[in-house]
Design an enzyme around this catalytic site. Structure first.
Site, PDB file in Angstrom:
ATOM      1  N   SER A 183       0.554  -0.545   0.294  1.00 53.69           N
ATOM      2  CA  SER A 183       0.230   0.289   0.008  1.00 53.69           C
ATOM      3  C   SER A 183       1.250   0.898  -0.207  1.00 53.69           C
ATOM      4  CB  SER A 183      -1.036   0.032   1.169  1.00 53.69           C
ATOM      5  OG  SER A 183      -1.929   0.741   1.023  1.00 53.69           O
ATOM      6  N   GLU A 303      -8.997  -5.393  -4.226  1.00 57.83           N
ATOM      7  CA  GLU A 303      -8.187  -4.932  -3.196  1.00 57.83           C
ATOM      8  C   GLU A 303      -9.113  -3.283  -2.765  1.00 57.83           C
ATOM      9  OE1 GLU A 303      -5.237  -3.795  -3.042  1.00 57.83           O
ATOM     10  OE2 GLU A 303      -3.853  -4.949  -4.176  1.00 57.83           O
ATOM     11  N   HIS A 391      -7.297  -5.631   0.353  1.00 63.69           N
ATOM     12  CA  HIS A 391      -6.393  -4.631   0.686  1.00 63.69           C
ATOM     13  C   HIS A 391      -5.822  -5.695   1.786  1.00 63.69           C
ATOM     14  CE1 HIS A 391      -4.010  -1.947  -0.363  1.00 63.69           C
ATOM     15  NE2 HIS A 391      -4.256  -1.064   1.017  1.00 63.69           N
TER      16      HIS A 391
END
Length: 473
Positions: A183, A303, A391
Protein backbone atom coordinates in the site's frame (compact mmCIF):
# COMPACT_ATOMS: atom_id res chain seq x y z
CA UNK A 1 21.06 -21.49 26.72
CA UNK A 2 21.89 -18.11 25.12
CA UNK A 3 18.98 -15.66 25.45
CA UNK A 4 20.70 -12.41 24.42
CA UNK A 5 23.48 -11.23 22.14
CA UNK A 6 25.36 -7.98 21.56
CA UNK A 7 26.37 -6.33 18.28
CA UNK A 8 28.47 -3.21 17.70
CA UNK A 9 26.88 -0.74 15.27
CA UNK A 10 28.54 2.46 14.08
CA UNK A 11 26.67 4.46 16.72
CA UNK A 12 27.15 2.08 19.62
CA UNK A 13 26.52 -1.43 20.91
CA UNK A 14 23.03 -2.97 21.03
CA UNK A 15 21.81 -5.99 22.95
CA UNK A 16 19.16 -8.13 21.28
CA UNK A 17 17.21 -11.25 22.17
CA UNK A 18 17.55 -14.83 20.95
CA UNK A 19 14.58 -17.17 20.56
CA UNK A 20 13.96 -20.17 18.33
CA UNK A 21 17.20 -19.70 16.43
CA UNK A 22 16.36 -16.09 15.46
CA UNK A 23 18.14 -13.04 16.85
CA UNK A 24 16.08 -9.87 17.14
CA UNK A 25 17.25 -6.30 17.71
CA UNK A 26 14.42 -3.80 18.17
CA UNK A 27 14.06 -0.06 18.39
CA UNK A 28 17.50 0.82 17.00
CA UNK A 29 17.59 4.53 16.04
CA UNK A 30 18.70 5.32 12.49
CA UNK A 31 18.16 9.10 12.79
CA UNK A 32 17.78 11.64 15.57
CA UNK A 33 14.35 12.14 17.16
CA UNK A 34 12.29 14.33 14.76
CA UNK A 35 11.08 16.70 17.45
CA UNK A 36 11.87 20.25 18.53
CA UNK A 37 14.17 21.94 15.99
CA UNK A 38 14.39 18.67 14.01
CA UNK A 39 10.64 18.27 13.58
CA UNK A 40 10.23 19.55 10.02
CA UNK A 41 13.83 19.06 8.94
CA UNK A 42 15.24 16.20 6.88
CA UNK A 43 16.43 13.32 9.08
CA UNK A 44 19.40 14.29 11.24
CA UNK A 45 22.28 12.02 12.32
CA UNK A 46 22.02 9.79 15.37
CA UNK A 47 24.04 10.81 18.40
CA UNK A 48 26.38 7.92 19.34
CA UNK A 49 25.76 6.35 22.74
CA UNK A 50 28.06 4.91 25.35
CA UNK A 51 27.63 1.46 26.84
CA UNK A 52 25.22 -1.16 25.55
CA UNK A 53 21.77 -0.06 24.38
CA UNK A 54 18.92 -2.44 25.15
CA UNK A 55 17.27 -3.57 21.90
CA UNK A 56 14.94 -6.26 23.19
CA UNK A 57 11.73 -4.22 22.93
CA UNK A 58 10.13 -2.23 20.13
CA UNK A 59 10.85 1.48 20.18
CA UNK A 60 8.38 4.35 19.83
CA UNK A 61 6.17 4.58 16.75
CA UNK A 62 5.24 7.65 14.71
CA UNK A 63 2.29 9.64 16.09
CA UNK A 64 -1.02 8.82 14.39
CA UNK A 65 -4.74 8.78 14.96
CA UNK A 66 -6.63 5.47 14.86
CA UNK A 67 -8.05 4.17 11.60
CA UNK A 68 -11.62 5.30 11.10
CA UNK A 69 -14.35 2.74 11.92
CA UNK A 70 -14.78 -0.02 10.99
CA UNK A 71 -11.18 -0.36 9.81
CA UNK A 72 -9.89 0.42 13.30
CA UNK A 73 -11.23 -2.98 14.40
CA UNK A 74 -9.91 -4.83 11.34
CA UNK A 75 -6.39 -3.49 10.70
CA UNK A 76 -3.70 -4.28 13.27
CA UNK A 77 -1.97 -1.22 14.74
CA UNK A 78 0.83 -0.71 17.26
CA UNK A 79 1.16 2.56 19.17
CA UNK A 80 4.16 3.16 21.40
CA UNK A 81 4.65 6.74 22.64
CA UNK A 82 8.01 8.49 22.56
CA UNK A 83 10.08 10.94 20.54
CA UNK A 84 12.80 8.58 19.29
CA UNK A 85 10.56 6.93 16.69
CA UNK A 86 12.90 6.99 13.70
CA UNK A 87 13.99 3.48 14.54
CA UNK A 88 14.12 0.03 13.01
CA UNK A 89 14.04 -3.64 13.95
CA UNK A 90 16.39 -6.38 12.73
CA UNK A 91 15.67 -10.12 12.55
CA UNK A 92 18.62 -12.37 11.69
CA UNK A 93 19.52 -16.06 11.93
CA UNK A 94 23.29 -15.55 12.14
CA UNK A 95 25.33 -12.42 12.80
CA UNK A 96 28.45 -14.05 11.33
CA UNK A 97 26.89 -14.82 7.93
CA UNK A 98 26.50 -12.73 4.77
CA UNK A 99 22.84 -13.16 3.89
CA UNK A 100 20.37 -11.35 1.62
CA UNK A 101 18.54 -8.46 3.28
CA UNK A 102 14.86 -7.47 3.06
CA UNK A 103 13.73 -4.04 4.30
CA UNK A 104 9.98 -3.66 4.94
CA UNK A 105 8.20 -0.32 4.53
CA UNK A 106 4.75 -0.43 6.12
CA UNK A 107 1.54 0.93 4.67
CA UNK A 108 -1.26 3.02 6.14
CA UNK A 109 -2.03 5.75 3.58
CA UNK A 110 1.00 7.70 4.88
CA UNK A 111 -0.89 8.53 8.09
CA UNK A 112 -1.08 5.14 9.85
CA UNK A 113 0.95 2.02 10.48
CA UNK A 114 4.31 1.08 11.96
CA UNK A 115 7.09 -1.37 11.27
CA UNK A 116 6.52 -2.82 14.73
CA UNK A 117 3.14 -4.24 13.65
CA UNK A 118 4.87 -6.87 11.47
CA UNK A 119 6.53 -10.01 12.78
CA UNK A 120 9.41 -10.84 10.41
CA UNK A 121 10.81 -13.92 12.16
CA UNK A 122 9.88 -16.25 9.28
CA UNK A 123 12.22 -14.41 6.92
CA UNK A 124 15.14 -14.88 9.32
CA UNK A 125 14.13 -18.52 9.78
CA UNK A 126 14.48 -18.95 6.02
CA UNK A 127 17.89 -17.35 5.63
CA UNK A 128 17.16 -13.65 5.19
CA UNK A 129 18.09 -10.70 7.41
CA UNK A 130 14.80 -8.79 7.72
CA UNK A 131 14.48 -5.14 8.72
CA UNK A 132 11.25 -3.29 9.51
CA UNK A 133 11.27 0.49 9.83
CA UNK A 134 9.27 3.41 11.18
CA UNK A 135 9.16 6.76 9.39
CA UNK A 136 7.40 10.10 9.78
CA UNK A 137 3.73 10.12 8.81
CA UNK A 138 1.11 12.70 7.89
CA UNK A 139 2.01 16.37 8.05
CA UNK A 140 5.33 15.73 9.80
CA UNK A 141 6.46 13.42 7.03
CA UNK A 142 4.67 14.64 3.91
CA UNK A 143 3.20 18.14 4.28
CA UNK A 144 4.77 20.10 1.46
CA UNK A 145 6.96 23.15 1.88
CA UNK A 146 9.00 24.45 -1.09
CA UNK A 147 12.55 23.21 -0.67
CA UNK A 148 11.48 20.84 2.10
CA UNK A 149 9.44 17.96 0.70
CA UNK A 150 9.11 14.24 1.24
CA UNK A 151 10.64 14.06 4.71
CA UNK A 152 9.03 10.65 5.27
CA UNK A 153 10.76 9.32 2.15
CA UNK A 154 14.04 10.87 3.27
CA UNK A 155 13.57 9.00 6.55
CA UNK A 156 13.29 5.78 4.55
CA UNK A 157 16.48 6.64 2.69
CA UNK A 158 18.23 7.31 6.01
CA UNK A 159 17.09 3.86 7.19
CA UNK A 160 18.46 2.29 4.00
CA UNK A 161 21.75 4.15 4.53
CA UNK A 162 21.83 2.69 8.05
CA UNK A 163 21.36 -0.74 6.50
CA UNK A 164 24.19 -0.10 4.06
CA UNK A 165 26.53 0.97 6.87
CA UNK A 166 25.55 -1.48 9.62
CA UNK A 167 23.79 -4.58 8.33
CA UNK A 168 27.00 -6.59 7.84
CA UNK A 169 27.48 -6.91 11.63
CA UNK A 170 23.98 -8.45 11.79
CA UNK A 171 24.91 -11.03 9.14
CA UNK A 172 23.45 -9.19 6.16
CA UNK A 173 24.95 -8.44 2.76
CA UNK A 174 24.70 -4.68 2.05
CA UNK A 175 25.09 -5.42 -1.67
CA UNK A 176 22.03 -7.68 -1.77
CA UNK A 177 19.18 -5.57 -0.39
CA UNK A 178 15.52 -5.95 -1.36
CA UNK A 179 13.17 -3.18 -0.28
CA UNK A 180 9.52 -4.24 -0.05
CA UNK A 181 6.28 -2.67 1.06
CA UNK A 182 2.50 -2.75 0.85
CA UNK A 183 0.00 0.00 0.00
CA UNK A 184 1.64 3.30 1.04
CA UNK A 185 4.76 1.23 1.68
CA UNK A 186 4.69 0.04 -1.94
CA UNK A 187 3.99 3.58 -3.11
CA UNK A 188 7.06 4.58 -1.09
CA UNK A 189 9.10 1.93 -2.89
CA UNK A 190 7.82 3.29 -6.19
CA UNK A 191 8.88 6.78 -5.15
CA UNK A 192 12.32 5.54 -4.04
CA UNK A 193 12.82 4.16 -7.56
CA UNK A 194 12.50 7.75 -8.83
CA UNK A 195 14.80 9.35 -6.21
CA UNK A 196 18.48 9.70 -7.14
CA UNK A 197 19.36 9.84 -3.42
CA UNK A 198 18.17 6.24 -3.10
CA UNK A 199 20.28 4.96 -5.98
CA UNK A 200 22.55 2.08 -4.99
CA UNK A 201 20.85 1.49 -1.63
CA UNK A 202 18.84 -1.53 -2.87
CA UNK A 203 19.12 -3.92 -5.80
CA UNK A 204 15.62 -5.42 -5.82
CA UNK A 205 12.15 -4.14 -4.99
CA UNK A 206 8.81 -5.75 -4.19
CA UNK A 207 5.68 -3.61 -4.47
CA UNK A 208 2.46 -5.04 -3.00
CA UNK A 209 -0.70 -3.10 -3.89
CA UNK A 210 0.95 0.18 -4.79
CA UNK A 211 3.30 1.59 -7.41
CA UNK A 212 4.15 5.00 -8.92
CA UNK A 213 0.60 6.29 -9.34
CA UNK A 214 0.00 8.34 -6.18
CA UNK A 215 2.73 10.99 -6.23
CA UNK A 216 1.29 14.49 -6.65
CA UNK A 217 2.40 17.90 -7.93
CA UNK A 218 3.42 20.82 -5.71
CA UNK A 219 0.24 22.63 -6.78
CA UNK A 220 -1.97 19.85 -5.38
CA UNK A 221 0.18 19.62 -2.26
CA UNK A 222 -0.31 23.36 -1.68
CA UNK A 223 -4.09 22.88 -1.83
CA UNK A 224 -3.84 20.22 0.87
CA UNK A 225 -1.64 22.46 3.01
CA UNK A 226 -4.05 25.39 2.68
CA UNK A 227 -7.00 23.22 3.67
CA UNK A 228 -5.14 21.84 6.70
CA UNK A 229 -4.17 25.37 7.78
CA UNK A 230 -7.79 26.49 7.50
CA UNK A 231 -8.95 23.52 9.56
CA UNK A 232 -6.39 24.21 12.29
CA UNK A 233 -6.73 27.99 12.17
CA UNK A 234 -3.00 28.47 11.64
CA UNK A 235 -0.23 27.69 9.17
CA UNK A 236 2.32 27.44 12.01
CA UNK A 237 2.08 23.66 12.02
CA UNK A 238 4.99 23.23 14.42
CA UNK A 239 2.95 25.06 17.07
CA UNK A 240 0.01 22.65 16.79
CA UNK A 241 0.04 19.85 19.38
CA UNK A 242 0.70 16.50 17.75
CA UNK A 243 -2.47 15.04 19.28
CA UNK A 244 -4.53 17.71 17.52
CA UNK A 245 -2.65 17.49 14.24
CA UNK A 246 -3.05 13.73 13.77
CA UNK A 247 -6.81 14.01 14.24
CA UNK A 248 -6.99 16.83 11.68
CA UNK A 249 -5.05 14.65 9.24
CA UNK A 250 -7.64 11.89 9.43
CA UNK A 251 -10.48 14.40 9.10
CA UNK A 252 -8.84 15.81 5.99
CA UNK A 253 -8.70 12.38 4.38
CA UNK A 254 -12.38 11.86 5.18
CA UNK A 255 -13.18 15.21 3.52
CA UNK A 256 -11.42 14.11 0.33
CA UNK A 257 -13.43 10.88 0.25
CA UNK A 258 -16.70 12.70 0.86
CA UNK A 259 -16.10 15.41 -1.75
CA UNK A 260 -13.37 14.50 -4.28
CA UNK A 261 -13.56 17.82 -6.11
CA UNK A 262 -10.47 18.50 -8.29
CA UNK A 263 -10.96 22.25 -7.81
CA UNK A 264 -10.49 21.76 -4.08
CA UNK A 265 -7.90 18.99 -4.03
CA UNK A 266 -6.18 18.82 -7.43
CA UNK A 267 -4.75 15.35 -8.12
CA UNK A 268 -5.66 14.25 -4.60
CA UNK A 269 -9.27 14.06 -5.80
CA UNK A 270 -8.13 10.99 -7.75
CA UNK A 271 -5.43 9.54 -5.48
CA UNK A 272 -7.57 10.02 -2.33
CA UNK A 273 -4.38 10.31 -0.25
CA UNK A 274 -3.76 13.92 0.87
CA UNK A 275 -0.37 13.24 2.48
CA UNK A 276 1.72 11.53 -0.16
CA UNK A 277 4.99 11.90 -2.10
CA UNK A 278 5.37 15.17 -3.99
CA UNK A 279 7.21 15.48 -7.31
CA UNK A 280 9.09 18.54 -6.09
CA UNK A 281 11.83 18.66 -8.74
CA UNK A 282 14.52 17.99 -6.14
CA UNK A 283 14.08 14.92 -3.94
CA UNK A 284 11.77 13.51 -6.63
CA UNK A 285 12.97 15.28 -9.77
CA UNK A 286 10.48 13.77 -12.21
CA UNK A 287 11.62 11.85 -15.27
CA UNK A 288 14.16 9.73 -13.37
CA UNK A 289 13.63 5.99 -12.88
CA UNK A 290 16.18 3.49 -11.59
CA UNK A 291 15.80 0.73 -14.16
CA UNK A 292 18.73 -1.24 -12.69
CA UNK A 293 16.50 -2.50 -9.87
CA UNK A 294 14.74 -5.85 -10.42
CA UNK A 295 11.05 -5.63 -9.54
CA UNK A 296 8.34 -7.96 -8.25
CA UNK A 297 5.01 -6.14 -8.36
CA UNK A 298 1.35 -7.01 -8.06
CA UNK A 299 -2.04 -6.44 -6.50
CA UNK A 300 -4.98 -8.26 -4.97
CA UNK A 301 -7.98 -9.24 -7.05
CA UNK A 302 -10.53 -7.34 -4.95
CA UNK A 303 -8.49 -4.57 -3.32
CA UNK A 304 -11.17 -1.93 -2.98
CA UNK A 305 -13.67 -4.22 -1.28
CA UNK A 306 -11.84 -3.45 1.97
CA UNK A 307 -13.39 0.03 1.79
CA UNK A 308 -16.83 -0.98 0.47
CA UNK A 309 -17.76 -4.25 2.16
CA UNK A 310 -17.10 -3.77 5.93
CA UNK A 311 -18.79 -0.36 5.72
CA UNK A 312 -21.82 -1.83 3.95
CA UNK A 313 -21.44 0.67 1.10
CA UNK A 314 -21.08 -1.88 -1.69
CA UNK A 315 -24.72 -2.94 -1.45
CA UNK A 316 -25.88 0.66 -1.82
CA UNK A 317 -23.92 1.63 -4.95
CA UNK A 318 -26.30 2.62 -7.74
CA UNK A 319 -25.78 2.46 -11.47
CA UNK A 320 -25.78 6.26 -11.47
CA UNK A 321 -22.87 6.35 -8.99
CA UNK A 322 -20.96 3.81 -11.07
CA UNK A 323 -21.45 5.92 -14.21
CA UNK A 324 -20.42 9.10 -12.40
CA UNK A 325 -17.17 7.52 -11.28
CA UNK A 326 -16.48 6.11 -14.73
CA UNK A 327 -16.82 9.58 -16.22
CA UNK A 328 -14.76 11.13 -13.41
CA UNK A 329 -11.81 8.95 -14.39
CA UNK A 330 -12.25 9.37 -18.15
CA UNK A 331 -13.79 5.97 -18.84
CA UNK A 332 -16.63 5.19 -21.23
CA UNK A 333 -19.65 4.30 -19.04
CA UNK A 334 -21.03 1.80 -21.54
CA UNK A 335 -17.71 -0.02 -21.69
CA UNK A 336 -17.50 -0.05 -17.90
CA UNK A 337 -20.97 -1.59 -17.68
CA UNK A 338 -20.14 -4.30 -20.20
CA UNK A 339 -16.58 -5.17 -19.19
CA UNK A 340 -16.95 -5.30 -15.41
CA UNK A 341 -19.22 -7.98 -13.99
CA UNK A 342 -21.77 -8.16 -11.16
CA UNK A 343 -23.83 -5.59 -9.31
CA UNK A 344 -23.07 -1.86 -9.58
CA UNK A 345 -21.23 -2.14 -6.25
CA UNK A 346 -19.13 -5.06 -7.45
CA UNK A 347 -18.33 -3.22 -10.68
CA UNK A 348 -17.31 -0.09 -8.77
CA UNK A 349 -15.08 -2.15 -6.49
CA UNK A 350 -13.27 -3.61 -9.50
CA UNK A 351 -13.03 -0.24 -11.24
CA UNK A 352 -11.43 1.31 -8.15
CA UNK A 353 -9.17 -1.71 -7.71
CA UNK A 354 -7.88 -1.25 -11.24
CA UNK A 355 -7.48 2.52 -10.87
CA UNK A 356 -5.53 2.50 -7.63
CA UNK A 357 -3.71 -0.82 -7.68
CA UNK A 358 -3.78 -3.16 -10.68
CA UNK A 359 -3.20 -0.70 -13.54
CA UNK A 360 -0.33 1.14 -11.75
CA UNK A 361 1.31 -2.26 -11.12
CA UNK A 362 1.03 -3.18 -14.80
CA UNK A 363 2.47 0.15 -15.91
CA UNK A 364 5.39 -0.18 -13.54
CA UNK A 365 6.10 -3.69 -14.81
CA UNK A 366 6.04 -2.37 -18.36
CA UNK A 367 8.54 0.36 -17.38
CA UNK A 368 11.06 -1.84 -15.56
CA UNK A 369 13.89 -3.65 -17.30
CA UNK A 370 13.31 -6.81 -15.24
CA UNK A 371 9.91 -7.38 -13.64
CA UNK A 372 7.80 -10.21 -12.30
CA UNK A 373 4.04 -9.83 -11.85
CA UNK A 374 1.71 -11.49 -9.36
CA UNK A 375 -1.95 -11.35 -8.36
CA UNK A 376 -3.28 -12.46 -4.98
CA UNK A 377 -6.71 -14.01 -5.53
CA UNK A 378 -7.51 -16.10 -2.45
CA UNK A 379 -11.01 -15.28 -1.22
CA UNK A 380 -11.54 -14.69 2.49
CA UNK A 381 -14.74 -16.16 3.89
CA UNK A 382 -15.50 -13.25 6.18
CA UNK A 383 -18.36 -10.77 5.63
CA UNK A 384 -20.48 -13.42 3.99
CA UNK A 385 -17.78 -14.12 1.42
CA UNK A 386 -18.12 -10.64 -0.07
CA UNK A 387 -14.71 -9.39 1.09
CA UNK A 388 -12.82 -11.43 -1.48
CA UNK A 389 -9.09 -10.89 -1.97
CA UNK A 390 -9.23 -7.43 -0.45
CA UNK A 391 -6.52 -4.89 0.26
CA UNK A 392 -3.94 -6.15 2.80
CA UNK A 393 -5.20 -9.76 2.62
CA UNK A 394 -1.88 -11.04 1.26
CA UNK A 395 0.26 -9.71 4.13
CA UNK A 396 -0.05 -12.64 6.60
CA UNK A 397 0.77 -15.03 3.75
CA UNK A 398 3.87 -13.06 2.71
CA UNK A 399 5.09 -12.94 6.32
CA UNK A 400 3.97 -16.54 7.02
CA UNK A 401 2.24 -15.64 10.28
CA UNK A 402 -0.99 -17.63 9.95
CA UNK A 403 -0.61 -19.22 13.38
CA UNK A 404 -0.55 -15.80 15.05
CA UNK A 405 -2.31 -13.76 12.39
CA UNK A 406 -2.62 -10.03 13.16
CA UNK A 407 -5.31 -9.80 10.44
CA UNK A 408 -7.59 -12.41 12.01
CA UNK A 409 -10.40 -9.89 12.57
CA UNK A 410 -10.38 -9.15 8.84
CA UNK A 411 -9.70 -12.55 7.30
CA UNK A 412 -10.86 -15.08 9.87
CA UNK A 413 -8.98 -18.15 11.07
CA UNK A 414 -9.34 -20.68 8.25
CA UNK A 415 -6.38 -19.63 6.12
CA UNK A 416 -4.51 -22.15 3.91
CA UNK A 417 -0.95 -22.71 5.17
CA UNK A 418 0.21 -24.10 1.82
CA UNK A 419 -0.55 -20.72 0.23
CA UNK A 420 1.58 -18.97 2.85
CA UNK A 421 4.33 -21.51 2.20
CA UNK A 422 4.39 -20.81 -1.54
CA UNK A 423 3.98 -17.02 -1.34
CA UNK A 424 6.53 -16.52 1.42
CA UNK A 425 8.99 -18.80 -0.42
CA UNK A 426 8.58 -16.74 -3.62
CA UNK A 427 9.46 -13.53 -1.76
CA UNK A 428 12.52 -15.18 -0.17
CA UNK A 429 13.59 -16.61 -3.52
CA UNK A 430 13.32 -13.23 -5.22
CA UNK A 431 15.38 -11.58 -2.47
CA UNK A 432 17.95 -14.36 -2.61
CA UNK A 433 18.48 -14.92 -6.34
CA UNK A 434 16.27 -12.40 -8.17
CA UNK A 435 13.72 -14.96 -9.38
CA UNK A 436 10.47 -15.70 -7.52
CA UNK A 437 9.86 -18.89 -9.48
CA UNK A 438 8.00 -17.97 -12.67
CA UNK A 439 8.58 -16.22 -16.00
CA UNK A 440 9.43 -12.55 -16.26
CA UNK A 441 6.70 -10.14 -17.25
CA UNK A 442 6.68 -8.57 -20.69
CA UNK A 443 4.00 -7.13 -22.96
CA UNK A 444 4.16 -10.19 -25.18
CA UNK A 445 3.03 -12.73 -22.57
CA UNK A 446 2.06 -10.65 -19.49
CA UNK A 447 3.00 -13.65 -17.35
CA UNK A 448 1.33 -13.31 -13.93
CA UNK A 449 1.51 -15.68 -10.98
CA UNK A 450 -1.97 -15.92 -9.52
CA UNK A 451 -1.71 -16.92 -5.85
CA UNK A 452 -4.84 -18.77 -4.76
CA UNK A 453 -5.82 -22.00 -3.02
CA UNK A 454 -4.40 -23.53 -6.20
CA UNK A 455 -1.77 -21.17 -7.62
CA UNK A 456 -0.87 -20.98 -11.29
CA UNK A 457 0.73 -18.75 -13.90
CA UNK A 458 -1.82 -16.91 -16.03
CA UNK A 459 -1.00 -15.14 -19.29
CA UNK A 460 -2.55 -11.68 -19.68
CA UNK A 461 -5.32 -11.96 -17.09
CA UNK A 462 -8.47 -9.89 -17.81
CA UNK A 463 -7.22 -8.13 -20.96
CA UNK A 464 -10.52 -6.32 -21.60
CA UNK A 465 -10.35 -4.61 -18.19
CA UNK A 466 -6.72 -3.66 -18.76
CA UNK A 467 -7.56 -2.21 -22.17
CA UNK A 468 -10.19 0.08 -20.64
CA UNK A 469 -7.43 2.13 -19.03
CA UNK A 470 -5.16 2.58 -22.04
CA UNK A 471 -4.32 6.23 -22.43
CA UNK A 472 -5.73 7.18 -19.01
CA UNK A 473 -3.48 8.21 -16.15
Amino acid sequence: MITSTTVDTRHGAVRGAVAGGVLTFKGIPYAAPPVGPNRFRPPQPVEPWAGIRDATNFGPTAPKAPYTPPLNALIHEVDIPGDDYLNLNVYTPDTSARLPVMVWIHGGAFVNGSGSAYEATAFARDGVVAVTINYRLGADGFLYHPGNANRGLLDQIAALEWVRDNIAVFGGDPDQVTVFGESAGAMSVGALLTMPKASGLFQRAILQSGALHHAISPASAELVKARLAAKLGTDDFAAVPVSELVVAQQQLRAEVSANPDPAMWGEVATTMIPFSPVIDGDTIPGGYFNSDVDILVGSNADEFRLYLVPTGLMDHVTDELLIANARRFGLDPDQVRSVYQGTPGEKLAQLMTDLHFRVPAIRLAETAKTAYMYEFAWQAGTFGGKLGACHAAEIPFVFDVLEDNPFEALLGTDLPQHLADSMHAAWVSFATNGNPGWFKYDTGNRSTMRFDFTSEVVLDPRPAERALWEGIR
